[in-house]
Design a protein around this motif. Structure first.
Motif, PDB file in Angstrom:
ATOM      1  N   GLU A  77       0.862  -1.152   0.115  1.00  0.00           N
ATOM      2  CA  GLU A  77       0.033  -0.189   0.031  1.00  0.00           C
ATOM      3  C   GLU A  77       0.723   1.009   0.153  1.00  0.00           C
ATOM      4  OE1 GLU A  77      -3.260  -1.577  -0.656  1.00  0.00           O
ATOM      5  OE2 GLU A  77      -3.236   0.379  -0.602  1.00  0.00           O
ATOM      6  N   GLY A  78       2.107   1.243   0.493  1.00  0.00           N
ATOM      7  CA  GLY A  78       2.809   2.268   0.627  1.00  0.00           C
ATOM      8  C   GLY A  78       4.162   2.203   0.020  1.00  0.00           C
ATOM      9  N   GLY A  79       5.443   2.257   0.533  1.00  0.00           N
ATOM     10  CA  GLY A  79       6.642   1.895   0.262  1.00  0.00           C
ATOM     11  C   GLY A  79       7.448   2.811  -0.634  1.00  0.00           C
ATOM     12  N   ASP A  80       8.214   2.405  -1.266  1.00  0.00           N
ATOM     13  CA  ASP A  80       8.951   3.245  -2.323  1.00  0.00           C
ATOM     14  C   ASP A  80       9.761   2.519  -3.403  1.00  0.00           C
ATOM     15  OD1 ASP A  80      11.074   2.229  -0.971  1.00  0.00           O
ATOM     16  OD2 ASP A  80      11.464   4.025   0.361  1.00  0.00           O
ATOM     17  N   HIS A  81      10.359   3.214  -4.378  1.00  0.00           N
ATOM     18  CA  HIS A  81      10.788   2.752  -5.370  1.00  0.00           C
ATOM     19  C   HIS A  81      12.113   1.468  -4.897  1.00  0.00           C
ATOM     20  CE1 HIS A  81      11.998   1.459  -9.583  1.00  0.00           C
ATOM     21  NE2 HIS A  81      13.420   1.820  -9.363  1.00  0.00           N
ATOM     22  N   ALA A  82      12.643   2.204  -3.976  1.00  0.00           N
ATOM     23  CA  ALA A  82      14.116   1.193  -3.399  1.00  0.00           C
ATOM     24  C   ALA A  82      13.559   0.016  -2.430  1.00  0.00           C
ATOM     25  CB  ALA A  82      14.772   2.113  -2.677  1.00  0.00           C
ATOM     26  N   LEU A  83      12.186   0.103  -2.193  1.00  0.00           N
ATOM     27  CA  LEU A  83      11.844  -0.995  -1.427  1.00  0.00           C
ATOM     28  C   LEU A  83      12.691  -1.016  -0.056  1.00  0.00           C
ATOM     29  CD1 LEU A  83      10.819  -4.172  -3.608  1.00  0.00           C
ATOM     30  CD2 LEU A  83       9.101  -2.631  -2.335  1.00  0.00           C
ATOM     31  N   SER A  84      12.661  -0.003   0.481  1.00  0.00           N
ATOM     32  CA  SER A  84      13.232   0.314   1.872  1.00  0.00           C
ATOM     33  C   SER A  84      12.962  -0.911   3.002  1.00  0.00           C
ATOM     34  CB  SER A  84      13.138   1.518   2.380  1.00  0.00           C
ATOM     35  OG  SER A  84      13.404   2.607   1.266  1.00  0.00           O
ATOM     36  N   ASP A  85      11.927  -1.356   2.574  1.00  0.00           N
ATOM     37  CA  ASP A  85      11.340  -2.434   3.846  1.00  0.00           C
ATOM     38  C   ASP A  85      11.916  -3.818   3.281  1.00  0.00           C
ATOM     39  OD1 ASP A  85       9.613  -2.565   1.649  1.00  0.00           O
ATOM     40  OD2 ASP A  85       7.752  -2.942   3.004  1.00  0.00           O
ATOM     41  N   PHE A  86      12.811  -3.984   2.342  1.00  0.00           N
ATOM     42  CA  PHE A  86      13.303  -5.282   1.626  1.00  0.00           C
ATOM     43  C   PHE A  86      13.383  -6.322   2.501  1.00  0.00           C
ATOM     44  CE2 PHE A  86      16.487  -8.154  -0.220  1.00  0.00           C
ATOM     45  CZ  PHE A  86      15.622  -8.339  -1.389  1.00  0.00           C
ATOM     46  N   ASP A  87      13.969  -6.118   3.738  1.00  0.00           N
ATOM     47  CA  ASP A  87      13.997  -7.195   4.789  1.00  0.00           C
ATOM     48  C   ASP A  87      12.885  -7.940   5.056  1.00  0.00           C
ATOM     49  OD1 ASP A  87      16.565  -6.593   5.085  1.00  0.00           O
ATOM     50  OD2 ASP A  87      16.822  -6.506   7.007  1.00  0.00           O
ATOM     51  N   THR A  88      11.524  -7.173   4.994  1.00  0.00           N
ATOM     52  CA  THR A  88      10.178  -7.831   5.471  1.00  0.00           C
ATOM     53  C   THR A  88       9.835  -8.774   4.208  1.00  0.00           C
ATOM     54  OG1 THR A  88       8.829  -5.998   4.454  1.00  0.00           O
ATOM     55  CG2 THR A  88       9.521  -5.568   6.872  1.00  0.00           C
ATOM     56  N   HIS A  89      10.459  -8.718   3.246  1.00  0.00           N
ATOM     57  CA  HIS A  89      10.089  -9.659   2.001  1.00  0.00           C
ATOM     58  C   HIS A  89      10.817 -10.643   1.799  1.00  0.00           C
ATOM     59  CE1 HIS A  89       7.187  -6.400   1.055  1.00  0.00           C
ATOM     60  NE2 HIS A  89       8.409  -5.630   1.054  1.00  0.00           N
ATOM     61  N   LEU A  90      11.926 -10.826   2.483  1.00  0.00           N
ATOM     62  CA  LEU A  90      12.886 -11.611   2.297  1.00  0.00           C
ATOM     63  C   LEU A  90      12.466 -13.413   2.586  1.00  0.00           C
ATOM     64  CD1 LEU A  90      16.625 -10.400   3.990  1.00  0.00           C
ATOM     65  CD2 LEU A  90      15.662 -11.165   1.601  1.00  0.00           C
ATOM     66  N   ASP A  91      11.779 -13.676   3.448  1.00  0.00           N
ATOM     67  CA  ASP A  91      11.091 -14.774   3.880  1.00  0.00           C
ATOM     68  C   ASP A  91      10.142 -15.276   2.653  1.00  0.00           C
ATOM     69  OD1 ASP A  91      12.628 -15.095   6.256  1.00  0.00           O
ATOM     70  OD2 ASP A  91      10.794 -14.416   7.397  1.00  0.00           O
ATOM     71  N   ALA A  92       9.452 -14.363   1.992  1.00  0.00           N
ATOM     72  CA  ALA A  92       8.490 -14.630   1.053  1.00  0.00           C
ATOM     73  C   ALA A  92       9.301 -15.018  -0.164  1.00  0.00           C
ATOM     74  CB  ALA A  92       7.696 -13.276   0.642  1.00  0.00           C
ATOM     75  N   ILE A  93      10.545 -14.351  -0.501  1.00  0.00           N
ATOM     76  CA  ILE A  93      11.131 -14.556  -1.604  1.00  0.00           C
ATOM     77  C   ILE A  93      12.030 -15.902  -1.322  1.00  0.00           C
ATOM     78  CG2 ILE A  93      13.237 -13.976  -2.666  1.00  0.00           C
ATOM     79  CD1 ILE A  93      12.537 -10.952  -2.038  1.00  0.00           C
ATOM     80  N   VAL A  94      12.503 -16.180  -0.352  1.00  0.00           N
ATOM     81  CA  VAL A  94      13.299 -17.467   0.027  1.00  0.00           C
ATOM     82  C   VAL A  94      12.155 -18.696  -0.251  1.00  0.00           C
ATOM     83  CG1 VAL A  94      14.291 -18.644   1.908  1.00  0.00           C
ATOM     84  CG2 VAL A  94      14.955 -16.517   1.559  1.00  0.00           C
ATOM     85  N   ASP A  95      10.998 -18.483   0.332  1.00  0.00           N
ATOM     86  CA  ASP A  95      10.211 -19.613   0.087  1.00  0.00           C
ATOM     87  C   ASP A  95       9.509 -19.702  -1.210  1.00  0.00           C
ATOM     88  OD1 ASP A  95      10.096 -20.035   2.966  1.00  0.00           O
ATOM     89  OD2 ASP A  95       8.382 -18.696   3.395  1.00  0.00           O
ATOM     90  N   PHE A  96       9.332 -18.647  -2.071  1.00  0.00           N
ATOM     91  CA  PHE A  96       8.952 -18.762  -3.312  1.00  0.00           C
ATOM     92  C   PHE A  96      10.037 -19.421  -4.189  1.00  0.00           C
ATOM     93  CE2 PHE A  96       8.994 -16.898  -7.627  1.00  0.00           C
ATOM     94  CZ  PHE A  96       7.692 -17.230  -7.740  1.00  0.00           C
TER      95      PHE A  96
END
Length: 266
Positions: free
Chosen positions: A243-262
């Motif tokens: 819903e928010g965020g930015d181009h750099a995905l400053s919250d990238f750490d919060t997506h690492l688990d989803a990336i690793v699982d995928f």
């Protein structure tokens, strides 16, 4: 907050494909699978890098007869592609490398410094992954790197993770023709040449279905790219829409688990 559509398992078959192909994997609303695409072109997806390839790039000039490369083992080789003016020193690239080193030490991780030329970038990638096992590799790309990752995934039939991916960089980067500075090392300069725009157009796969599973992480708050255009470009991907965020995905750490699982990293 984010919206995330369900994804079926990307383990498609207990057997590796042969030249005749393999049993078609299940098709879901968010995962399109090519089937029956007839061609005598055999390329990255078939571990035959230099057969019938696009001149100078090492990529297929047409769709391979196979659909997805059947994956029976975890991902052992991971390619990360950075964006325009960026480098392996980007926050996301470094964080991904750190996470892999800490939690997946046996995995082969490669984040190359890409040259300004899209053609030369893909040549470099082609050479670098030439010996990678097609059924055990994956690619992650950010911004322009997401555009490149879509192309690489098409050639290798591997899973891809797309982080605020560029959709039409030939249009968007045309105004940057001329001298540019590197984002992480401003003292380094390079020229973005007019011919690079056409090289970007040559990599455009819009309108073609994915050749491997896709995860798209897209921020509505992206200040560089239009999130609506990104979502429309990847209708068959698993979508994490922020819903928010930015181009750099400053919250990238919060997506690492989803990336690793995928990606099912080894």
């Amino acid at each position: 907050t984010l919206a995330c559509a369900p994804l079926p398992s990307r383990r498609l078959s207990s057997k590796r494909p042969t030249a005749a192909g393999c049993a078609p994997p299940p098709v879901s609303r968010r995962l399109a699978v090519e089937s029956g695409a007839k061609s005598d072109i055999v390329g990255f997806g078939c571990n035959n890098l230099f057969a019938h390839l696009m001149p100078t790039t090492g990529f297929c000039t047409s769709v391979c007869t196979l659909s997805f490369v059947c994956r029976t083992m975890a991902t052992t080789h991971l390619l990360y592609l950075h964006g325009f003016r960026s480098s392996p020193q980007s926050a996301k690239a470094r964080r991904m490398a750190q996470h892999v080193a800490q939690h997946h030490p046996g995995l082969h991780f490669w984040c190359p410094q890409l040259p300004p030329s899209p053609r030369l970038s893909m040549e470099q990638v082609a050479q670098g992954i030439a010996q990678w096992p097609r059924g055990q590799m994956a690619v992650v790309g950010s911004s322009l790197g997401g555009y490149y990752a879509t192309w690489v995934a098409r050639q290798t039939h591997c899973p891809s993770v797309l982080l605020n991916p560029a959709v039409n960089p030939a249009r968007d980067l045309e105004r940057y023709i001329g001298e540019q500075t590197a984002w992480h090392q401003p003292e380094e300069r390079f020229f973005f040449r007019p011919e690079y725009v056409q090289e970007l157009r040559a990599l455009d796969l819009r309108g073609q279905p994915p050749a491997g599973p896709e995860l798209a992480i897209i921020a509505k708050g992206d200040e560089v790219l239009d999130w609506r255009e990104m979502v429309a470009r990847y209708p068959q991907a698993r979508l994490r829409l922020l819903e928010g965020g930015d181009h750099a995905l400053s919250d990238f750490d919060t997506h690492l688990d989803a990336i690793v699982d995928f990606l099912e990293l080894a």
